[in-house]
Structures are given as C-alpha cells and as structure tokens.
Design an enzyme around this catalytic site. Sequence first.
Site, short mmCIF file in Angstrom:
data_model
loop_
_atom_site.label_atom_id
_atom_site.label_comp_id
_atom_site.label_asym_id
_atom_site.label_seq_id
_atom_site.Cartn_x
_atom_site.Cartn_y
_atom_site.Cartn_z
N SER A 114 -5.92 3.91 4.04
CA SER A 114 -5.41 2.95 3.06
C SER A 114 -6.56 2.34 2.25
O SER A 114 -6.65 1.12 2.09
CB SER A 114 -4.59 1.85 3.74
OG SER A 114 -3.71 1.24 2.81
N LYS B 18 0.34 3.88 -2.71
CA LYS B 18 -0.64 4.97 -2.67
C LYS B 18 0.01 6.36 -2.61
O LYS B 18 -0.61 7.35 -2.99
CB LYS B 18 -1.60 4.78 -1.50
CG LYS B 18 -2.51 3.55 -1.64
CD LYS B 18 -3.43 3.41 -0.44
CE LYS B 18 -4.42 2.26 -0.62
NZ LYS B 18 -3.79 0.93 -0.51
N SER C 88 0.79 -1.24 0.00
CA SER C 88 0.00 0.00 0.00
C SER C 88 0.82 1.28 0.00
O SER C 88 0.25 2.37 -0.15
CB SER C 88 -0.96 0.01 1.20
OG SER C 88 -2.09 -0.78 0.93
#
Length: 467
Positions: free
Chosen positions: A298, A109, A106
């Site tokens: 997230s 991102k 993640s």
Amino acid sequence: MLAAVLVLVLVAVGLVAVRPGPVARWLGDDSAGSATAGPPEPAPVAVLAAADVGAPMPSAEGLRAVLDPLVGDAALGGRVNLAVADALTGQPLFERGGGEGTVPASVTKLLTAVTVLTARGPGYRIPTRAVAGSAPGEVVIVGGGDPTLAAGAKGFYPGAASLEDLAKQVRTALGGTEPTRVVVDSTLYPGPVHGPGWDDDIPTGGYGAAVTALMLDGARKDPKADQGWAERVPQPELAAGRAFARLLNVPESAVRSGTAPPAPTEATPAASVAPGAELGVVQSPPLIRLVDVMISESDNIVAEALARQVALARDRPASFTGAAAAMVEVLTELGLPTDGLTLADGSGLSRTNLVSPALLTELLALAASPDRPELGGVFSGLPVGGWSGTLRDRYGATPGTASGAGVVRAKTGTLTKVHAIAGVVTTAEGRLLTFAVLTDEVPPDGMEPARAALDRIAAALATCGCH
C-alpha cells in the site's frame, strides 16, 4: 493455508503466466526467446487443483441470507456498501448500495494499477536522465517520475535504478570536463505537491510526502527504514540533487533548481558536449513490479507516481488533476461502470475520492480475464489473509474470520472513519468471486472492530455455498 497461497488466482480463470514469454519480457528477462537459451523448461506441475470453473455460482438469495446479518454489524457504521460478482463471467451476484460512490481509501490503488497497466503496459520503465547544462561542467538531472530511484546500489526498493550508475555515465560522457554544478529539473510534475482532500497530517505523518518528479527511495529520509511509516524529506527533488552532486564531487552549495536546455538539433564537434545533450539515463524496474509494490505494501508515493504515468501516457499534465482525469478516461474506455466515480488522487489518501463497490468487482473480473493478460499483475501483489501485506495479521484469532486465511486475497483501505476491502475469494465449492465492501461512517475510534467486521464478511464468502 500455505498451500492455498501457492495457488495463483489467475490459474482459476484460465490465465497462466510462465517464462519464457510475455511476462519474461515485462520483467526485463533479456534471455527470453534468445537463440542461445538452453532447452525449454518443462511444463509447470500443479501443486494443488485450481479453483473449479465448473463450480456452481452462489445465488443472490443465498448471499443475502449470509451477508445481510454481517453487513448490519454496528461496528461498520452508518453507511456500508458492497458488491459480489463472479470472477469468471463478471456477472454481478449480489449488491447492497453497489453503485453508490463511497470513500475508498487505499482501495483506490486497484484503479491506479489497472489504468497504468492499460495506459503504459507492464514492461514500461520510467527514465531518469542527465543532460548537459548551458555552461561547461553543468549537469542537469531530469526527473521522469521514478519514485524508487536510489542513491547507491542498494536503496529502499529492490532492483531500483541508482544515481551511482547515472554519475558514472555522466563522467564518461563528459570526458575530461569536470562537473561544476548540478541543476535539478523536476518540472515534469507541475504541482501542487500535496493532494486535494488529504488530511493535514499526511504530508508529515510518515505515510505521505511531497510528490515530485525526482526523489530517492519514495522520499524517505532513511533508505533503511521499515515498510510502512517512515520520515520523509520535505523537498525530495533537492535531496536527490544533492546526493547526485556528492557522487559527482560537486559541492552541495552548487545545486539549484532549474530546467534542462532543449536537446540539440544538430551534430556537435566530438570534442565538445552541446547543451541539452544526453549524458546518461537509468531506468526504473518495469511497471509490473512497481504495481506489485504499490498493492502489496500500500505504498502511497509509488501510487501517485503511477497515476502520473497514466496522465503522461494520455498527454495530460502530470498533476493530481491530470492524473485523475486520465484514470477516469481509461476506466471509461475499458467499459467499467463509472457512475458515482470521483477521483482526486491515485493513492486513496484523498477523502474526496468516491468509488462504487460495483466498479471494483467488475474491474477485478476484467483483470482476471484471459483476454487482458497485461492486467494480471494486479493479483500478484494482493495481500493474502493471514499471510502477507496488510492482511498479514488478519484472518486468525478474531472470531468468524479464520476461514478466510489463505483464500482471501484483497486490497485494504483505511482512513479515520473509512474502512474498505476489495479482492477475490474462492468459495468452499471452488467458485472464484470478486468482492468489495466500503464503509465511510465508522466511529473515529472504531478501526479494529470495523476491520474485524469486514473480515467476517470476506470469510463468510470463503465458506459459502450460498445457493
């Protein structure tokens, strides 16, 4: 710790955002700059002194002495790559495999945030439109890629646009004509709906979903679900179409997939509505808010939607492939090091993504630069150690991590065998650093020890003089 949270990272590098001004416009504050506005607000008073821009930078030797023993922790597995840089100047301070592409999970991102803020701008809003269909009474809802759209006034995402508002606009535009059918146009996203390199359980595992141009509440089945895991609907676009039909008193059996007629090129009589004529439009919150949601919680579905906005801004297909290509293009134009970079999605769910720690540290330093105020929104959503987001329950009880509470602000990434963290930290002497640590060969059952090892690295930077 609480006091430290109140200090904006951006103040430390000379970038202050106050209202009225550009942030007010990005957030949709119509009163900003209005001739009827009241007297200007007084200048904000500092709660605490900001990080010291004159504080000494750690040396490479000092950082190596502190970090090498921590990076060698067996809990981090067989491959650990990291980089540390100075946030004010962007100068690299320490690397170990800093240029090597590593599965980021993640942490991807952060790339999505910077590229969408560059390509679209913080104030851009994603539209959802309704247009007249080819037959009288037929209404086409056209998905524009807003993942936060809600059915009613209150959905999962605060401040989201609502189908209820869109339905009211449609009824007004149609006059006395009763809606009889709803057509769902989700063709803005050409597919596929699931990403390359996703684990088999992701589409149904509660953290992913089918990525479609029309959906409600991030494809959640229940808009009152908690943050994080949530059951998702298998066909988000049709679920949204059925909700829209109910608001128009159209039976769900009269909902089908299709495409909107082209917009009319000539004026039509006032008593009729031409096929393709716009009947209503609602807008998402501004992108600066969506970026905040994506990073702080997230949110994988918001991330994939924002990645597609990069593709659309660059005239590429709004697909996984088109979004990844557009993101790499923007990162390259920003002058960031893209050697070793491979992107397959915008959320980090794909195991085929590869990102180097050096790219992440330079990207964060660029976002902190006063020359790029539009990128400052990256920082507002960063979880704070021991306080918020995915770091809420970290930097406390685990030995060697408490010094990071309140002063480590970072995005985390987790897949089976993959654990990562990237963000900013202020040293004991007041120097603001960017850092990234990526590891993708952790034993499958080693999540908690790996997280603790990552947190000890960031906490060590917080106590660092490291000269």
